[in-house]
Write a protein that holds these residues in place. Structure first.
Motif, short mmCIF file in Angstrom:
data_model
loop_
_atom_site.label_atom_id
_atom_site.label_comp_id
_atom_site.label_asym_id
_atom_site.label_seq_id
_atom_site.Cartn_x
_atom_site.Cartn_y
_atom_site.Cartn_z
N VAL A 78 -25.03 64.09 18.27
CA VAL A 78 -24.57 63.28 19.37
C VAL A 78 -23.25 62.42 19.17
O VAL A 78 -22.12 62.64 19.87
CB VAL A 78 -25.75 62.28 19.72
N TYR A 79 -23.18 61.88 17.93
CA TYR A 79 -21.99 61.17 17.51
C TYR A 79 -20.76 61.87 17.23
O TYR A 79 -19.73 61.28 17.52
CB TYR A 79 -22.11 59.94 16.76
N ILE A 80 -20.91 63.03 16.73
CA ILE A 80 -19.90 63.78 16.59
C ILE A 80 -19.19 64.33 17.79
O ILE A 80 -18.03 64.36 17.99
CB ILE A 80 -20.36 65.13 15.72
N ALA A 81 -20.08 64.61 18.86
CA ALA A 81 -19.47 64.95 20.36
C ALA A 81 -18.89 63.70 20.76
O ALA A 81 -17.69 63.98 21.42
CB ALA A 81 -20.75 65.35 20.96
N MET A 82 -19.33 62.47 20.81
CA MET A 82 -18.76 61.39 21.25
C MET A 82 -17.57 61.18 20.60
O MET A 82 -16.53 60.86 21.28
CB MET A 82 -19.71 60.06 21.27
N LEU A 83 -17.28 61.26 19.18
CA LEU A 83 -16.11 61.03 18.63
C LEU A 83 -15.08 61.90 18.98
O LEU A 83 -13.88 61.81 19.31
CB LEU A 83 -16.34 60.99 17.05
N SER A 84 -15.46 63.22 19.35
CA SER A 84 -14.80 64.42 19.75
C SER A 84 -14.26 64.02 21.03
O SER A 84 -13.09 64.33 21.51
CB SER A 84 -15.30 65.72 19.74
N THR A 85 -14.96 63.70 22.17
CA THR A 85 -14.85 63.25 23.30
C THR A 85 -13.50 62.12 23.30
O THR A 85 -12.72 62.22 24.25
CB THR A 85 -15.71 62.65 23.90
N PHE A 86 -13.69 61.25 22.52
CA PHE A 86 -12.61 60.15 22.39
C PHE A 86 -11.47 60.46 21.48
O PHE A 86 -10.86 59.60 21.23
CB PHE A 86 -13.36 58.89 21.82
N ARG A 87 -11.44 61.74 21.01
CA ARG A 87 -10.20 62.34 20.41
C ARG A 87 -9.87 61.58 19.01
O ARG A 87 -8.91 61.22 18.71
CB ARG A 87 -9.19 62.15 21.11
N ILE A 88 -11.16 61.10 18.20
CA ILE A 88 -11.04 60.49 17.22
C ILE A 88 -10.28 61.40 16.12
O ILE A 88 -9.73 60.74 15.19
CB ILE A 88 -12.22 59.96 16.35
N TRP A 89 -10.16 62.89 16.03
CA TRP A 89 -9.70 63.56 14.98
C TRP A 89 -8.29 63.82 15.26
O TRP A 89 -7.42 64.19 14.18
CB TRP A 89 -10.30 64.91 15.15
#
Lengths: 118, 211
Positions: A101-112
């Motif tokens: 869930v939180y990898i998806a969330m971080l990806s949504t917020f372009r953390i990478w």
């Protein structure tokens, strides 16, 4: 033969029953192992240029150390190693769900992506 | 009578014969409802702390106010982390002691666990005080809000754990934790170890991994 929770065993009989089956040494050794890993973690801060974790290897090394500590505590101190497998499955369900869930969330917020966020 | 009592299987015998370590409960899973409930609770706590850690990762670059690198005192926090780590050892030794029927030793280990937990909380209060003096209030930046919320939530969990530990000692002193209810100590131990595990993640992600 299995002892169930409905077996009304007097406590005087149980007293000292598992004295010869102690895991205390395992626990102490595990704690020493965790202490060594923590010292290595802190050493990465004190000596960031150490060849093993210099440059881009620092974060992976810290993540691996963190994961080893995490699973060591869960398996040995929380008794998952010695307990029924359903508890392991139950815990990993929550853990994997949280991570996904939180990898998806971080990806949504372009953390990478590099740079400042939001 | 004495013979029939001694011929009953001991915990050690049950332990040695089974793949798992604990007495079977009379439920479908063989696990007591209380213990199963605690594990479900801990699984859900993964989601809570996962959310807080994710929020911190999103907001760890402050647009205003001090940066993490400027204010964190890594040697101090490392010492606190070590203290909390060792409290897991004392906790598991307490569980081991009650399984052997050693009440006094169990109380000593639980007392030590509570003392180590209190030391950790005292360190966290000191750390927060220093940060506020250096200009990092709760509303200073998105970073500060995320940081205080994450570490504060963890601190609250540790404090609740200390209250449970002290309650265990009081119950034990009143003779309300016989060996066949050793699982009560184990369940409190599960909570305590989980709090330690969460700090293992926070310490690495928040304090050690550079921005």
């Amino acid at each position: 033969m299995t002892v169930t929770s409905h077996d009304n065993v007097p406590t005087t009989v149980l007293d000292g029953a598992v004295k010869d089956y102690s895991r205390d040494k395992v626990y102490v050794m595990t704690a020493l192992f965790l202490a060594v890993l923590t010292i290595i973690e802190v050493f990465t801060y004190a000596a960031p240029d150490f060849p093993v974790w210099a440059d881009e290897l620092l974060v992976p090394v810290l993540m691996i150390l963190m994961a080893v500590k995490f699973f060591t505590i869960v398996y040995v101190f929380m008794h998952l190693k010695f307990d029924k497998p359903i508890l392991t499955k139950l815990f990993y369900m929550g853990l994997v769900l949280a991570v996904l869930v939180y990898i998806a969330m971080l990806s949504t917020f372009r953390i990478w992506h590099n740079g400042q966020h939001g | 009578m004495a013979e029939s009592l001694t011929s009953r299987p001991t915990l050690a015998a049950a332990d040695a014969q089974q793949a798992h370590a604990h007495i079977d409960a009379d439920t479908n899973t063989g696990i007591s409802n209380t213990k199963l409930g605690m594990w479900l609770f801990l699984a859900s706590e993964c989601l809570l702390f996962g959310g807080l850690i994710t929020t911190y990762l999103l907001y760890k670059h402050p647009l205003e106010g001090p940066t993490p690198h400027e204010i964190f005192d890594i040697p101090f926090t490392s010492t606190s982390s070590f203290v909390l780590l060792m409290s897991s050892l004392t906790m598991v030794l307490a569980v081991s002691a009650i399984e052997r029927g050693e009440h006094q030793r169990m109380r000593v280990w639980i007392g030590a666990t509570a003392a180590l937990g209190a030391t950790f909380i005292a360190g966290q209060i000191y750390e927060f005080t220093v940060f506020v003096r250096e200009g990092l209030g709760f509303t200073t930046s998105r970073f500060s809000s995320a940081f205080y919320t994450l570490t504060g939530f963890h601190g609250i969990h540790v404090t609740i754990g200390i209250i449970m530990l002290v309650s265990l000692v009081l119950l034990s002193l009143r003779g309300k934790i016989p060996e066949h209810r050793a699982e009560t100590v184990e369940i409190v131990g599960l909570y305590w170890h989980f709090v330690d595990v969460v700090w293992v993640v926070i310490f690495a992600v928040v304090y050690l991994i550079p921005s």
